[in-house]
Write a protein that holds these residues in place. Sequence first.
Motif: not given
Length: 141
Positions: A18-25
């Motif tokens: 979820q951190t990866l996806r958040y950083y991507e967003r």
Amino acid sequence: MAGLRTGEVAEQAGVNIQTLRYYERRGLLAAPARTAGGHRVYPDDTVALLAVIKTAQRLGFTLDEVAELLETSRRRHPTPDLRQRATRKLTEIDAKIADLTAMRDTLARVVAARCDSLTNCTCADCPIPFVDISHLKGASS
């Protein structure tokens, strides 16, 4: 397709998916390529970039500040931006340390004086300036 899958990046970087996806967003990480099956494939340097982001956070930079610093770095033109921001961050940290030191010193005096109440302390040299609020008990009911 060369690169790392989401789980591999997360595990190697010590973050959750979820951190990866958040950083991507947030724009900290570029949108990764996708396999024919729709799986994300991150460039090999993503783990190193995540280490940079986490280090910057541990140094006190917010994610917004990290994003701005990364954007500055991506322009490939040397700027004093990091140095200036680090100097400001040092000033902020020094102020926090001063506040924490003052809090610690006062708490140590409270313990040493054997204070027994926040509002009506009976110790002889109470370091906490208190006001007797016993007369206000009926007013708040």
